[in-house]
Design a protein around this motif. Structure first.
Motif, mmCIF file in Angstrom:
data_model
loop_
_atom_site.group_PDB
_atom_site.id
_atom_site.type_symbol
_atom_site.label_atom_id
_atom_site.label_comp_id
_atom_site.label_asym_id
_atom_site.label_seq_id
_atom_site.Cartn_x
_atom_site.Cartn_y
_atom_site.Cartn_z
ATOM 1 N N UNK B 36 0.852 -1.186 0.000
ATOM 2 C CA UNK B 36 0.000 0.000 0.000
ATOM 3 C C UNK B 36 0.892 1.241 0.000
ATOM 4 N N UNK B 37 0.376 2.329 -0.553
ATOM 5 C CA UNK B 37 1.084 3.597 -0.537
ATOM 6 C C UNK B 37 0.217 4.635 0.163
ATOM 7 N N UNK B 38 0.867 5.477 0.934
ATOM 8 C CA UNK B 38 0.172 6.535 1.660
ATOM 9 C C UNK B 38 0.862 7.856 1.379
ATOM 10 N N UNK B 39 0.202 8.736 0.665
ATOM 11 C CA UNK B 39 0.730 10.069 0.452
ATOM 12 C C UNK B 39 0.389 10.927 1.657
ATOM 13 N N UNK B 40 1.142 12.000 1.877
ATOM 14 C CA UNK B 40 0.926 12.825 3.079
ATOM 15 C C UNK B 40 -0.534 13.255 3.232
ATOM 16 N N UNK B 41 -1.107 12.981 4.393
ATOM 17 C CA UNK B 41 -2.471 13.366 4.669
ATOM 18 C C UNK B 41 -3.527 12.540 3.978
ATOM 19 N N UNK B 42 -3.105 11.485 3.302
ATOM 20 C CA UNK B 42 -4.048 10.668 2.551
ATOM 21 C C UNK B 42 -4.227 9.293 3.188
ATOM 22 N N UNK B 43 -5.184 8.546 2.661
ATOM 23 C CA UNK B 43 -5.402 7.179 3.113
ATOM 24 C C UNK B 43 -4.450 6.211 2.438
ATOM 25 N N UNK B 44 -4.752 4.956 2.565
ATOM 26 C CA UNK B 44 -3.908 3.891 2.022
ATOM 27 C C UNK B 44 -4.465 3.441 0.678
ATOM 28 N N UNK B 45 -3.600 3.467 -0.316
ATOM 29 C CA UNK B 45 -3.997 3.024 -1.646
ATOM 30 C C UNK B 45 -3.267 1.735 -1.988
ATOM 31 N N UNK B 46 -3.999 0.759 -2.464
ATOM 32 C CA UNK B 46 -3.404 -0.510 -2.828
ATOM 33 C C UNK B 46 -2.590 -0.363 -4.110
ATOM 34 N N UNK B 47 -1.313 -0.733 -4.044
ATOM 35 C CA UNK B 47 -0.452 -0.715 -5.225
ATOM 36 C C UNK B 47 -0.523 -2.030 -5.982
ATOM 37 N N UNK B 48 -0.409 -3.119 -5.240
ATOM 38 C CA UNK B 48 -0.449 -4.439 -5.870
ATOM 39 C C UNK B 48 -0.645 -5.496 -4.792
ATOM 40 N N UNK B 49 -0.922 -6.710 -5.259
ATOM 41 C CA UNK B 49 -1.177 -7.809 -4.325
ATOM 42 C C UNK B 49 -0.682 -9.110 -4.932
ATOM 43 N N UNK B 50 -0.335 -10.040 -4.062
ATOM 44 C CA UNK B 50 0.014 -11.391 -4.489
ATOM 45 C C UNK B 50 -0.850 -12.373 -3.718
ATOM 46 N N UNK B 51 -1.556 -13.215 -4.471
ATOM 47 C CA UNK B 51 -2.362 -14.255 -3.833
ATOM 48 C C UNK B 51 -1.821 -15.635 -4.189
ATOM 49 N N UNK B 52 -1.510 -15.842 -5.461
ATOM 50 C CA UNK B 52 -0.976 -17.127 -5.905
ATOM 51 C C UNK B 52 -0.530 -16.962 -7.346
ATOM 52 N N UNK B 53 0.088 -18.020 -7.896
ATOM 53 C CA UNK B 53 0.436 -18.004 -9.320
ATOM 54 C C UNK B 53 1.758 -17.332 -9.578
ATOM 55 N N UNK B 54 1.817 -16.559 -10.636
ATOM 56 C CA UNK B 54 3.038 -15.893 -11.055
ATOM 57 C C UNK B 54 3.614 -15.062 -9.908
ATOM 58 N N UNK B 55 4.877 -15.301 -9.618
ATOM 59 C CA UNK B 55 5.474 -14.644 -8.455
ATOM 60 C C UNK B 55 5.863 -13.199 -8.725
ATOM 61 N N UNK B 56 5.827 -12.776 -9.959
ATOM 62 C CA UNK B 56 6.078 -11.379 -10.290
ATOM 63 C C UNK B 56 4.730 -10.734 -10.597
ATOM 64 N N UNK B 57 4.356 -9.779 -9.787
ATOM 65 C CA UNK B 57 3.055 -9.154 -9.954
ATOM 66 C C UNK B 57 3.213 -7.690 -10.344
ATOM 67 N N UNK B 58 2.333 -7.267 -11.203
ATOM 68 C CA UNK B 58 2.339 -5.887 -11.663
ATOM 69 C C UNK B 58 1.252 -5.107 -10.927
ATOM 70 N N UNK B 59 1.555 -3.860 -10.648
ATOM 71 C CA UNK B 59 0.579 -3.032 -9.966
ATOM 72 C C UNK B 59 0.338 -1.736 -10.703
ATOM 73 N N UNK B 60 -0.250 -0.811 -9.979
ATOM 74 C CA UNK B 60 -0.524 0.502 -10.567
ATOM 75 C C UNK B 60 0.716 1.369 -10.518
ATOM 76 N N UNK B 61 0.702 2.440 -11.280
ATOM 77 C CA UNK B 61 1.758 3.449 -11.282
ATOM 78 C C UNK B 61 3.112 2.890 -11.670
ATOM 79 N N UNK B 62 3.150 1.778 -12.399
ATOM 80 C CA UNK B 62 4.414 1.229 -12.875
ATOM 81 C C UNK B 62 5.180 0.400 -11.859
ATOM 82 N N UNK B 63 4.569 0.093 -10.724
ATOM 83 C CA UNK B 63 5.231 -0.714 -9.704
ATOM 84 C C UNK B 63 5.057 -2.208 -9.984
ATOM 85 N N UNK B 64 6.019 -2.979 -9.522
ATOM 86 C CA UNK B 64 5.933 -4.414 -9.550
ATOM 87 C C UNK B 64 6.556 -4.971 -8.271
#
Lengths: 115, 114
Positions: B36-64
């Motif tokens: 999760x990412x938290x910008x100053x004064x903001x809530x928590x935004x989910x960037x990415x998640x891993x549940x199963x399968x491919x061990x390399x996961x892609x998220x938002x904003x170009x993160x992996x």
């Protein structure tokens, strides 16, 4: 896109007063959570709620805290008699919960300041 | 008991440079993993998640992020950091039970220099 909302964004209260923090989870979600983040520290779990009852709570969630889903949309956290150390950001979260595990969506938080 | 360790409290990278934020977890079975990412004064935004399968996961904003079971790690990466990425980043673990809480690491503050 549906989102979790919280009110108020900032609450200032005197020590010993009761406060109620309000959350509106995403409408088709079944699991609801409260977390808190004391300034400069990590996010800590307080309580989870499912099917109109508490499913888990942490050691932080003592008798001064209670949660309620008073209607079909709101989810509230009540602190009965606030202490200085209750000053924190309080986050509400919800998740769909049907089928396999899925992520929690967080609201923007309520900053509680106890004077 | 489950735990999450983020060894770096604060990291500064130059804009355009690559980024890796470390996360190690302690849990007896395969966990569900989140950043999760938290910008100053903001809530928590989910960037990415891993549940199963491919061990390399892609998220938002170009993160992996890459799940490495042998190292109990789930490090977050971005090839080229933008000034808007300056924020606090939290790694979290979910336990495989319905309704169970997330356990968060202490977070890593990312500063981006120009």
């Amino acid at each position: 896109e549906p989102e979790v909302t919280q009110t108020p964004s900032h609450q200032v209260t005197q020590m010993g007063q009761e406060v109620i923090l309000r959350c509106v989870p995403i409408s088709n979600h079944l699991y609801f959570y409260w977390y808190r983040q004391i300034l400069g520290q990590k996010v800590e779990f307080l309580v989870s709620f499912y099917n109109n009852e508490i499913s888990e709570k942490s050691e932080i969630f003592d008798d001064q805290f209670s949660v309620e889903r008073p209607d079909g949309s709101n989810f509230t956290l009540k602190i009965r008699s606030t202490k200085l150390e209750d000053s924190a950001m309080y986050f509400c979260a919800s998740r769909k919960g049907q089928g396999s595990y899925n992520e929690q969506f967080f609201g923007p938080g309520t900053r509680l300041t106890v004077l | 008991a489950q735990s999450v360790t983020q060894p770096d409290i604060h990291i500064t990278v130059s804009e355009g440079a690559s980024l890796e934020l470390r996360c190690n977890y302690s849990y007896g079975a395969t966990p569900y993993l989140f950043w999760y990412v938290q910008s100053p004064g903001q809530g928590l935004q989910l960037l990415l998640k891993y549940f199963s399968g491919d061990t390399l996961v892609q998220g938002i904003k170009g993160f992996e992020a890459e799940f490495k079971r042998s190292q109990s790690s789930f490090n977050l990466r971005k090839p080229s950091v933008h000034w808007s990425d300056a924020a606090e980043y939290f790694c979290a673990v979910g336990v495989i039970q319905a309704g169970t809480a997330l356990i968060f690491g202490k977070g890593t503050t990312l500063s981006v220099s120009s």
